[in-house]
Write a protein that holds these residues in place. Structure first.
Motif, PDB file in Angstrom:
ATOM      1  N   ASN A  94     -56.233  19.776  -9.199  1.00 18.72           N
ATOM      2  CA  ASN A  94     -55.680  18.536  -9.737  1.00 18.72           C
ATOM      3  C   ASN A  94     -56.284  18.178 -11.097  1.00 18.72           C
ATOM      4  O   ASN A  94     -56.379  17.003 -11.458  1.00 18.72           O
ATOM      5  CB  ASN A  94     -55.904  17.378  -8.749  1.00 18.72           C
ATOM      6  CG  ASN A  94     -54.906  17.390  -7.615  1.00 18.72           C
ATOM      7  OD1 ASN A  94     -53.695  17.439  -7.843  1.00 18.72           O
ATOM      8  ND2 ASN A  94     -55.399  17.378  -6.386  1.00 18.72           N
ATOM      9  N   ALA A  95     -56.669  19.195 -11.861  1.00 18.65           N
ATOM     10  CA  ALA A  95     -57.292  18.968 -13.165  1.00 18.65           C
ATOM     11  C   ALA A  95     -56.341  18.259 -14.127  1.00 18.65           C
ATOM     12  O   ALA A  95     -56.752  17.366 -14.882  1.00 18.65           O
ATOM     13  CB  ALA A  95     -57.752  20.291 -13.767  1.00 18.65           C
ATOM     14  N   MET A  96     -55.060  18.641 -14.105  1.00 19.21           N
ATOM     15  CA  MET A  96     -54.098  18.009 -15.017  1.00 19.21           C
ATOM     16  C   MET A  96     -53.875  16.549 -14.653  1.00 19.21           C
ATOM     17  O   MET A  96     -53.740  15.696 -15.534  1.00 19.21           O
ATOM     18  CB  MET A  96     -52.773  18.777 -14.977  1.00 19.21           C
ATOM     19  CG  MET A  96     -51.767  18.323 -16.032  1.00 19.21           C
ATOM     20  SD  MET A  96     -52.427  18.430 -17.708  1.00 19.21           S
ATOM     21  CE  MET A  96     -52.518  20.205 -17.903  1.00 19.21           C
ATOM     22  N   LEU A  97     -53.834  16.252 -13.368  1.00 12.84           N
ATOM     23  CA  LEU A  97     -53.714  14.868 -12.918  1.00 12.84           C
ATOM     24  C   LEU A  97     -54.863  14.039 -13.472  1.00 12.84           C
ATOM     25  O   LEU A  97     -54.653  12.941 -14.014  1.00 12.84           O
ATOM     26  CB  LEU A  97     -53.705  14.820 -11.390  1.00 12.84           C
ATOM     27  CG  LEU A  97     -53.854  13.431 -10.741  1.00 12.84           C
ATOM     28  CD1 LEU A  97     -52.653  12.558 -11.088  1.00 12.84           C
ATOM     29  CD2 LEU A  97     -54.016  13.555  -9.235  1.00 12.84           C
ATOM     30  N   PHE A  98     -56.067  14.558 -13.382  1.00 14.22           N
ATOM     31  CA  PHE A  98     -57.246  13.848 -13.860  1.00 14.22           C
ATOM     32  C   PHE A  98     -57.195  13.620 -15.371  1.00 14.22           C
ATOM     33  O   PHE A  98     -57.460  12.518 -15.859  1.00 14.22           O
ATOM     34  CB  PHE A  98     -58.501  14.650 -13.493  1.00 14.22           C
ATOM     35  CG  PHE A  98     -59.773  14.062 -14.008  1.00 14.22           C
ATOM     36  CD1 PHE A  98     -60.183  12.804 -13.616  1.00 14.22           C
ATOM     37  CD2 PHE A  98     -60.570  14.775 -14.899  1.00 14.22           C
ATOM     38  CE1 PHE A  98     -61.370  12.257 -14.089  1.00 14.22           C
ATOM     39  CE2 PHE A  98     -61.751  14.242 -15.377  1.00 14.22           C
ATOM     40  CZ  PHE A  98     -62.157  12.976 -14.974  1.00 14.22           C
ATOM     41  N   ALA A  99     -56.816  14.665 -16.108  1.00 15.76           N
ATOM     42  CA  ALA A  99     -56.732  14.542 -17.568  1.00 15.76           C
ATOM     43  C   ALA A  99     -55.695  13.490 -17.957  1.00 15.76           C
ATOM     44  O   ALA A  99     -55.925  12.687 -18.875  1.00 15.76           O
ATOM     45  CB  ALA A  99     -56.369  15.894 -18.187  1.00 15.76           C
ATOM     46  N   ASN A 100     -54.567  13.475 -17.271  1.00 10.04           N
ATOM     47  CA  ASN A 100     -53.523  12.493 -17.568  1.00 10.04           C
ATOM     48  C   ASN A 100     -54.000  11.073 -17.320  1.00 10.04           C
ATOM     49  O   ASN A 100     -53.661  10.149 -18.066  1.00 10.04           O
ATOM     50  CB  ASN A 100     -52.280  12.767 -16.711  1.00 10.04           C
ATOM     51  CG  ASN A 100     -51.556  14.030 -17.116  1.00 10.04           C
ATOM     52  OD1 ASN A 100     -51.716  14.520 -18.231  1.00 10.04           O
ATOM     53  ND2 ASN A 100     -50.767  14.575 -16.213  1.00 10.04           N
ATOM     54  N   ILE A 101     -54.788  10.887 -16.266  1.00 11.57           N
ATOM     55  CA  ILE A 101     -55.325   9.558 -15.955  1.00 11.57           C
ATOM     56  C   ILE A 101     -56.241   9.085 -17.089  1.00 11.57           C
ATOM     57  O   ILE A 101     -56.167   7.935 -17.529  1.00 11.57           O
ATOM     58  CB  ILE A 101     -56.092   9.576 -14.620  1.00 11.57           C
ATOM     59  CG1 ILE A 101     -55.118   9.785 -13.452  1.00 11.57           C
ATOM     60  CG2 ILE A 101     -56.879   8.277 -14.423  1.00 11.57           C
ATOM     61  CD1 ILE A 101     -55.789  10.037 -12.120  1.00 11.57           C
ATOM     62  N   LEU A 102     -57.075   9.974 -17.587  1.00  9.29           N
ATOM     63  CA  LEU A 102     -58.031   9.596 -18.639  1.00  9.29           C
ATOM     64  C   LEU A 102     -57.359   9.250 -19.964  1.00  9.29           C
ATOM     65  O   LEU A 102     -57.879   8.440 -20.729  1.00  9.29           O
ATOM     66  CB  LEU A 102     -59.055  10.713 -18.861  1.00  9.29           C
ATOM     67  CG  LEU A 102     -60.047  10.987 -17.729  1.00  9.29           C
ATOM     68  CD1 LEU A 102     -61.100  11.984 -18.186  1.00  9.29           C
ATOM     69  CD2 LEU A 102     -60.713   9.700 -17.244  1.00  9.29           C
TER      70      LEU A 102
END
Length: 292
Positions: free
Chosen positions: A200-208
Motif C-alpha cells: 500500500n505504498a502508493m496509498l500512503f504517498a497519496n495521503i501525504l
C-alpha cells in the motif's frame, strides 16, 4: 518544457497566442490547451488537416471551444460509441469532447446511459458533471467505473456513493488521490494504511500529498526524514514545516519543493543551501510563473 511552451500554455495574452499560431507543433499543442486561446483560433486548429488527433482532443476539451460546435457534433454521435464503427480518431476525439465543461448536463445524462465504460469514464472527468448523474453512475458495480467515480472531485457531495465505495479496499488508492476527499475519510485511509502497510505504498504517498490531509497526519510523518521528499509535494504543506525541510542538505528534497509552484518562494526565503543549481532553478520557476 521550454519557456516558450510554458508561455503558450499559461499566458492570458490572446495577441501573443495568435502570433504563435504559425509556430512549431509543440507550441500549438500547448495553445490548444490554453483557455485563453480565442475560439476562432481553436476552430482553426480543429479544422486543420495537419494537426494530429491528440491535439484535436485538447481543443475539444478546451472550455473556450464554441459550445454550439460541440452540441452539433454530439448530436450526430452514437450512444454506443463503438470504436470499430466510428474509427479510432473520431472515437478518441468524442471521448475528449465529453470532458468539455460547457456541455449541457442533458447531453451528459444521455451519454451516461451508455454501456461503454470508456464513455462513462470520460463523462466522470467533466468538471461540470451534475451530482445527480454521478450518483446514478455510482450505482454501477464495475470496478473501473467505480474507480473513476472515486476520482471525481464531487465525490464528497455523494455520501451514499462514497459510503458504498469505502466498502472496497481496492478503491482506497484512487480515493486517496482525490483532492476533495473529506478529511474524515482521509483519516480513515491513514488508519487503514497503518494496519495494512504491505503493498500500500502508493496509498500512503497519496495521503501525504493530498491537500486535504489534516495537519496532525502531516506532523506525524514529518519527523521521519524518509518521507520529507513526499511531504514536500503537498501543495498545502505549512510554511513552517517546509522551512525545516529546506534547511537540510538534501538536494532531492529541495528539487521536489521546486516542482511545487506554491512552495518555490518558501525555498528561496528559508534556504541557506549553497547549491547554485537549486537556487537558479527556483528563480527560473518564479520567472515562468510571473511570465504566465
Amino acid at each position: 518544457m521550454n519557456n516558450l511552451r510554458i508561455m503558450c500554455s499559461k499566458t492570458k495574452n490572446a495577441n501573443f497566442l495568435e502570433t504563435m499560431m504559425d509556430s512549431d507543433m509543440g507550441n500549438i499543442r500547448h495553445i490548444s490547451k490554453n483557455p485563453a486561446t480565442p475560439p476562432n483560433k481553436l476552430r482553426q486548429i480543429f479544422h486543420s488537416e495537419k494537426i494530429h488527433h491528440n491535439v484535436i482532443q485538447d481543443v475539444v476539451k478546451n472550455p473556450s471551444f464554441p459550445q454550439a460546435s460541440i452540441n452539433r457534433m454530439l448530436e450526430f454521435m452514437s450512444q454506443d460509441f463503438k470504436e470499430l464503427d466510428m474509427g479510432y480518431k473520431k472515437y478518441s476525439i468524442t471521448l475528449a469532447m465529453l470532458q468539455n465543461p460547457n456541455i449541457n448536463n442533458k447531453f451528459l445524462s444521455y451519454f451516461a446511459k451508455s454501456k461503454n465504460k470508456e464513455v462513462i469514464k470520460s463523462i466522470l472527468k467533466n468538471p461540470s458533471l451534475a451530482v445527480e448523474i454521478i450518483e446514478d453512475i455510482g450505482e454501477s458495480y464495475h470496478p473501473e467505473i467505480l474507480k473513476a467515480v472515486a476520482s471525481n472531485p464531487k465525490i464528497g457531495q455523494c455520501p451514499k456513493v462514497l459510503g458504498k465505495i469505502m466498502k472496497y479496499s481496492e478503491m482506497y488508492e484512487p480515493l486517496s488521490r482525490n483532492a476533495n476527499l473529506p478529511v474524515s475519510h482521509i483519516r480513515y485511509l491513514e488508519t487503514y494504511f497503518c494496519k495494512h502497510r504491505e503493498n500500500n505504498a502508493m496509498l500512503f504517498a497519496n495521503i501525504l500529498i493530498n491537500p486535504n490531509t489534516p495537519l496532525e497526519i502531516l506532523e506525524k510523518y514529518e519527523a521521519k526524514k524518509n518521507y520529507n521528499v513526499i511531504l514536500a509535494s503537498n501543495p498545502k504543506i505549512p510554511e513552517k514545516m517546509l522551512a525545516k525541510m529546506v534547511k537540510t542538505n538534501s538536494v532531492k528534497i529541495k528539487s521536489e519543493i521546486i516542482t511545487n509552484i506554491k512552495n518555490v518562494y518558501v525555498l528561496l526565503k528559508h534556504a541557506q543551501h549553497k547549491n547554485i543549481g537549486i537556487k537558479t532553478t527556483a528563480v527560473l520557476r518564479i520567472a515562468q510563473i510571473s511570465a504566465a
